[in-house]
Design a protein around this motif. Structure first.
Motif, PDB file in Angstrom:
ATOM      1  N   ILE A   1      -5.895  -6.623  -7.971  1.00 36.29           N
ATOM      2  CA  ILE A   1      -5.103  -7.057  -6.817  1.00 36.29           C
ATOM      3  C   ILE A   1      -4.199  -8.229  -7.185  1.00 36.29           C
ATOM      4  O   ILE A   1      -3.018  -8.266  -6.823  1.00 36.29           O
ATOM      5  CB  ILE A   1      -6.039  -7.435  -5.651  1.00 36.29           C
ATOM      6  CG1 ILE A   1      -6.788  -6.196  -5.158  1.00 36.29           C
ATOM      7  CG2 ILE A   1      -5.231  -8.068  -4.509  1.00 36.29           C
ATOM      8  CD1 ILE A   1      -7.832  -6.491  -4.112  1.00 36.29           C
ATOM      9  N   ALA A   2      -4.733  -9.200  -7.927  1.00 38.06           N
ATOM     10  CA  ALA A   2      -3.944 -10.373  -8.310  1.00 38.06           C
ATOM     11  C   ALA A   2      -2.766  -9.983  -9.195  1.00 38.06           C
ATOM     12  O   ALA A   2      -1.651 -10.481  -9.025  1.00 38.06           O
ATOM     13  CB  ALA A   2      -4.825 -11.395  -9.021  1.00 38.06           C
TER      14      ALA A   2
ATOM     15  N   VAL B   1      -7.314 -14.398  -2.851  1.00 36.55           N
ATOM     16  CA  VAL B   1      -7.813 -13.070  -3.222  1.00 36.55           C
ATOM     17  C   VAL B   1      -9.246 -13.171  -3.748  1.00 36.55           C
ATOM     18  O   VAL B   1     -10.130 -12.407  -3.355  1.00 36.55           O
ATOM     19  CB  VAL B   1      -6.892 -12.427  -4.282  1.00 36.55           C
ATOM     20  CG1 VAL B   1      -7.547 -11.189  -4.903  1.00 36.55           C
ATOM     21  CG2 VAL B   1      -5.564 -12.046  -3.661  1.00 36.55           C
TER      22      VAL B   1
ATOM     23  N   LEU C   1      -2.339 -17.739  -3.433  1.00 37.91           N
ATOM     24  CA  LEU C   1      -2.635 -16.312  -3.293  1.00 37.91           C
ATOM     25  C   LEU C   1      -3.774 -15.899  -4.211  1.00 37.91           C
ATOM     26  O   LEU C   1      -4.670 -15.137  -3.815  1.00 37.91           O
ATOM     27  CB  LEU C   1      -1.379 -15.495  -3.615  1.00 37.91           C
ATOM     28  CG  LEU C   1      -0.285 -15.481  -2.548  1.00 37.91           C
ATOM     29  CD1 LEU C   1       0.981 -14.829  -3.084  1.00 37.91           C
ATOM     30  CD2 LEU C   1      -0.771 -14.735  -1.305  1.00 37.91           C
TER      31      LEU C   1
ATOM     32  N   SER D   1       5.412  -9.316  -7.568  1.00 37.50           N
ATOM     33  CA  SER D   1       6.360  -9.509  -6.478  1.00 37.50           C
ATOM     34  C   SER D   1       7.594 -10.284  -6.964  1.00 37.50           C
ATOM     35  O   SER D   1       7.487 -11.273  -7.674  1.00 37.50           O
ATOM     36  CB  SER D   1       5.696 -10.274  -5.329  1.00 37.50           C
ATOM     37  OG  SER D   1       6.656 -10.667  -4.375  1.00 37.50           O
TER      38      SER D   1
ATOM     39  N   VAL E   1      -0.600 -15.903 -10.291  1.00 31.81           N
ATOM     40  CA  VAL E   1      -1.543 -15.389  -9.290  1.00 31.81           C
ATOM     41  C   VAL E   1      -2.833 -14.970  -9.982  1.00 31.81           C
ATOM     42  O   VAL E   1      -3.940 -15.344  -9.572  1.00 31.81           O
ATOM     43  CB  VAL E   1      -0.921 -14.204  -8.526  1.00 31.81           C
ATOM     44  CG1 VAL E   1      -1.928 -13.634  -7.524  1.00 31.81           C
ATOM     45  CG2 VAL E   1       0.352 -14.628  -7.800  1.00 31.81           C
TER      46      VAL E   1
ATOM     47  N   SER F   1      -1.293  -7.123  -9.267  1.00 32.06           N
ATOM     48  CA  SER F   1      -0.328  -6.371  -8.443  1.00 32.06           C
ATOM     49  C   SER F   1       0.532  -7.317  -7.611  1.00 32.06           C
ATOM     50  O   SER F   1       1.749  -7.156  -7.529  1.00 32.06           O
ATOM     51  CB  SER F   1      -1.080  -5.398  -7.522  1.00 32.06           C
ATOM     52  OG  SER F   1      -1.813  -4.448  -8.285  1.00 32.06           O
ATOM     53  N   ILE F   2      -0.105  -8.326  -6.999  1.00 38.01           N
ATOM     54  CA  ILE F   2       0.648  -9.301  -6.211  1.00 38.01           C
ATOM     55  C   ILE F   2       1.612 -10.077  -7.107  1.00 38.01           C
ATOM     56  O   ILE F   2       2.729 -10.404  -6.704  1.00 38.01           O
ATOM     57  CB  ILE F   2      -0.321 -10.268  -5.499  1.00 38.01           C
ATOM     58  CG1 ILE F   2      -1.158  -9.515  -4.477  1.00 38.01           C
ATOM     59  CG2 ILE F   2       0.451 -11.413  -4.821  1.00 38.01           C
ATOM     60  CD1 ILE F   2      -2.232 -10.366  -3.824  1.00 38.01           C
TER      61      ILE F   2
END
Length: 383
Positions: free
Chosen positions: A104-105, A83, A79, A111, A121, A107-108
């Protein structure tokens, strides 16, 4: 050097945490070496350290954790690289792109699916951004980004294979140790209580010490549950589980049932010590010596039951279960004597300022848990 030598001797001569640590170090070293050989010599990778790093990272205490965490780790790296690749090819390797990649990384990575591997990530994305920025053309960039994922896959595959094939960690006996730990705590506390009650009037310092020790059993309960969970988890995907077919007296469900009973028993004993300690502050004289003698005999019977349970060994479980059944019968007889003495002396059981009512109620509850534990062991043996 002397301490290091003692540690090594313990690791080589007896099973325990030292041997487990030494075995993990050896397996991690082997996995890292194999991963480096593949990545550096066979693939001539630009960043070969990804492979040995991954091999060591997923060398967990159980095979199940190695498998599940390696899948999550590979997913997290893929991932992160994806990204970076998507934003890099769209916007180029400038500062604004890095900011977007990081946001973005990260935030992912929050998970729940990725669990503890979530931060990987962002880590993978940052490494990928560095690799992307230093490359001179798009073909090189794609090749090197793909190589990062490939190296992680190789490292995870080698690490998992080493963990599965070379002395795969089997923590089945952690379930026994968990039961033993709580049983030993129950034994030690009741072993201090019953002689003092038989003597008549424990002082405030003594009851306060009992209460403090009972309160500390909460951390032991947490450790015991962690040990049981590790033991159950260590069986999954582990080839060594096939060697245990001849030892199936007590399943993990049986261990958990016994552990639950011991947990409730320790909580009830903690309630009993609180009542004694609070009452001691208000009244310093025990007027019912015969009742306390009976209660001391009951706690002594519980102490004997806990002592035997603290040596629980699945290999000797049938014999131990018979012995525990006899000790449970003895405790039941002592509990009846407690109730009979309370009735004979017309104790103020309903008086909340005195502990007699709590003592009688807790004796009944303790007896129920002891009997439940004994019945559980017999049930699983006969199944």
């Amino acid at each position: 050097m002397g301490q290091a030598g003692q540690w090594c001797r313990r690791a080589l001569l007896s099973a325990g945490s030292e041997r487990d640590a030494l075995l993990l170090i050896g397996k991690s070293t082997l996995a890292a070496t194999l991963a480096w050989m593949v990545s550096f010599y066979a693939l001539d990778a630009r960043s070969p350290a990804f492979a040995p790093f991954s091999a060591v990272l997923i060398m967990y205490v159980t095979v199940y954790q190695s498998v599940t965490q390696s899948l999550r780790y590979v997913g997290a790296v893929a991932l992160g690289v994806t990204v970076q690749a998507a934003l890099g090819f769209l916007a180029g390797p400038d500062l604004l792109t890095f900011v977007l990649v990081a946001a973005i990384a990260l935030s992912i990575g929050r998970s729940r699916v990725l669990g503890v591997q979530g931060p990987q990530v962002a880590t993978a994305a940052f490494f990928a951004f560095s690799t992307y920025s230093s490359a001179t053309d798009d073909t090189t960039r794609i090749t090197q980004l793909g190589q990062i994922v490939l190296l992680v896959l190789i490292g995870c595959a080698i690490g998992t294979a080493v963990n599965v094939t070379i002395a795969p960690p089997m923590r089945y006996r952690s379930a026994e140790y968990s039961v033993r730990t709580l049983a030993r705590a129950l034994h030690d506390l009741t072993a201090d209580m019953h002689p003092a009650l038989r003597e008549g009037a424990p002082d405030a310092d003594t009851t306060a010490r009992w209460r403090e020790r009972a309160a500390l059993t909460g951390s032991l309960i947490d450790q015991a549950r962690a040990g049981l969970n590790t033991a159950e988890e260590s069986v999954h995907y582990n080839p060594r589980r096939l060697l245990r077919r001849h030892r199936n007296h007590l399943t993990f469900q049986g261990f958990e049932t016994v552990l639950n009973a011991l947990e409730r028993t320790l909580y009830q004993l903690a309630s009993l010590t609180r009542s004694l300690d609070q009452w001691q502050e208000e009244e310093n004289d025990y007027h019912y010596r015969d009742f306390l003698d009976c209660y001391a005999a009951f706690l002594e019977a519980i102490c004997g039951f806990a002592r035997t349970l603290s040596t629980l060994d699945e290999a000797a479980l049938p014999e131990q279960a018979e012995r525990l059944a006899g000790l449970a019968d003895d405790a039941r007889a002592r509990r009846r004597e407690v109730a009979a003495e309370a009735e004979a002396q017309s104790l103020p059981l309903a008086d909340s300022a005195r502990p007699y009512g709590v003592l009688v109620v807790e004796a009944t509850r303790l007896m129920e848990e002891v009997q439940h534990t004994s019945d559980t062991l017999h049930t699983w043996i006969e199944a």
